[in-house]
Design a protein around this motif. Structure first.
Motif, PDB file in Angstrom:
ATOM      1  N   SER A  15       1.010  -1.563   0.184  1.00  0.00           N
ATOM      2  CA  SER A  15      -0.078   0.157   0.147  1.00  0.00           C
ATOM      3  C   SER A  15       1.014   1.293  -0.448  1.00  0.00           C
ATOM      4  O   SER A  15       0.748   2.192   0.172  1.00  0.00           O
ATOM      5  CB  SER A  15      -0.966   0.428   1.013  1.00  0.00           C
ATOM      6  N   GLY A  16       2.074   1.029  -0.056  1.00  0.00           N
ATOM      7  CA  GLY A  16       3.019   2.256   0.134  1.00  0.00           C
ATOM      8  C   GLY A  16       4.035   2.888   1.762  1.00  0.00           C
ATOM      9  O   GLY A  16       2.848   2.127   2.250  1.00  0.00           O
ATOM     10  N   ASP A  17       4.445   3.730   0.860  1.00  0.00           N
ATOM     11  CA  ASP A  17       4.990   4.345   2.808  1.00  0.00           C
ATOM     12  C   ASP A  17       3.575   4.412   3.274  1.00  0.00           C
ATOM     13  O   ASP A  17       3.082   5.466   3.081  1.00  0.00           O
ATOM     14  CB  ASP A  17       6.142   5.271   2.386  1.00  0.00           C
ATOM     15  N   ASP A  31      -0.996   9.593   3.493  1.00  0.00           N
ATOM     16  CA  ASP A  31       0.600  10.028   2.785  1.00  0.00           C
ATOM     17  C   ASP A  31       1.188  10.658   1.656  1.00  0.00           C
ATOM     18  O   ASP A  31      -0.135  11.345   1.559  1.00  0.00           O
ATOM     19  CB  ASP A  31       1.124   7.802   3.080  1.00  0.00           C
ATOM     20  N   LYS A  32       2.537  10.402   1.869  1.00  0.00           N
ATOM     21  CA  LYS A  32       2.575  11.562   0.263  1.00  0.00           C
ATOM     22  C   LYS A  32       2.465  10.654  -0.648  1.00  0.00           C
ATOM     23  O   LYS A  32       2.092  12.249  -1.227  1.00  0.00           O
ATOM     24  CB  LYS A  32       4.359  10.655   0.330  1.00  0.00           C
ATOM     25  N   GLU A  33       1.121   9.734  -0.622  1.00  0.00           N
ATOM     26  CA  GLU A  33       0.618   9.602  -2.411  1.00  0.00           C
ATOM     27  C   GLU A  33      -0.909  10.458  -1.918  1.00  0.00           C
ATOM     28  O   GLU A  33      -1.585  10.268  -2.643  1.00  0.00           O
ATOM     29  CB  GLU A  33       0.770   8.027  -2.283  1.00  0.00           C
ATOM     30  N   GLY A  34      -0.833  10.793  -0.861  1.00  0.00           N
ATOM     31  CA  GLY A  34      -2.456  11.402  -0.564  1.00  0.00           C
ATOM     32  C   GLY A  34      -3.556  10.143  -0.304  1.00  0.00           C
ATOM     33  O   GLY A  34      -4.684  10.456  -0.472  1.00  0.00           O
ATOM     34  N   ASN A  35      -3.340   8.753   0.039  1.00  0.00           N
ATOM     35  CA  ASN A  35      -3.749   8.439   0.490  1.00  0.00           C
ATOM     36  C   ASN A  35      -4.644   7.994   1.691  1.00  0.00           C
ATOM     37  O   ASN A  35      -3.122   8.176   3.250  1.00  0.00           O
ATOM     38  CB  ASN A  35      -3.003   6.481  -0.017  1.00  0.00           C
ATOM     39  N   ASN A  85      -2.662  -2.252  -3.302  1.00  0.00           N
ATOM     40  CA  ASN A  85      -3.159  -0.504  -2.904  1.00  0.00           C
ATOM     41  C   ASN A  85      -4.582  -0.450  -2.673  1.00  0.00           C
ATOM     42  O   ASN A  85      -5.755  -1.273  -2.588  1.00  0.00           O
ATOM     43  CB  ASN A  85      -2.608  -0.019  -4.022  1.00  0.00           C
ATOM     44  N   TYR A  86      -4.712   1.183  -1.985  1.00  0.00           N
ATOM     45  CA  TYR A  86      -6.050   1.740  -1.986  1.00  0.00           C
ATOM     46  C   TYR A  86      -7.430   1.730  -2.722  1.00  0.00           C
ATOM     47  O   TYR A  86      -8.089   0.749  -2.263  1.00  0.00           O
ATOM     48  CB  TYR A  86      -6.179   3.378  -1.690  1.00  0.00           C
TER      49      TYR A  86
END
Length: 162
Positions: A15-17, A31-35, A85-86
């Motif tokens: 799901s990323g950082d 998070d930095k991706e907006g999730n 992922n989201y």
């Protein structure tokens, strides 16, 4: 996987950082991706993680087992978020999924029309993301941020309250 909730080390998962970098008007950490992501300080969690815990145990644990750990009936969501992922999470929860193999048939029903799930998808994602990253254990969060007025307004609107 290593994660220090107080802000040190974060190892990216499927799901990323998960590191929280900003908070929106409803109190949701992103998070930095907006999730959506969690914010945990010691034994205290953000509202979304707490709400996700409550919603998970209200609607999801019957099939997916306690604290996202899976059952003989459905997979461990704690593990699924290591590769999901989201957007994929939202799609599966809203539309459902059917996996058929020679060994088994697994069916996830669609919950997109169920406001008790659909209105809380971010909460569920945040809680399961914290479980997936092992940032939060199996215990009910004892301390949490308060639910703010903007969250309540959004929740009431989604649930059809005026």
């Amino acid at each position: 996987m290593i994660f220090v909730a107080s802000g040190g080390i974060a190892v990216a998962d499927g799901s990323g950082d998960p590191t929280a970098v900003k908070q929106n008007e409803t109190g949701e950490w992103l998070d930095k991706e907006g999730n959506p992501t969690y914010k945990i300080n010691g034994d205290s969690v953000d509202w979304y993680t707490y709400s996700g815990y409550r919603r998970y145990h209200s609607d999801c644990h019957v099939c997916h087992g306690p604290d996202g750990m899976g059952s003989t009936y459905a997979p461990a969501l704690k593990d699924s978020l290591k590769t999901m992922n989201y957007a994929d999470f939202l799609g599966v929860v809203a539309s459902g999924r059917k996996n058929i193999s020679t060994a088994a048939e697994n069916v996830m029903p669609a919950f997109g029309d169920n406001p008790n799930v659909a209105c809380y998808m971010d909460d569920l994602y945040v809680y399961l993301r914290a479980r997936s990253d092992e940032a939060w254990g199996r215990a009910r969060p004892g301390k949490h941020e308060d639910k703010n007025d903007a969250y309540t307004k959004t929740e009431d609107s989604c649930m059809g309250k005026k």
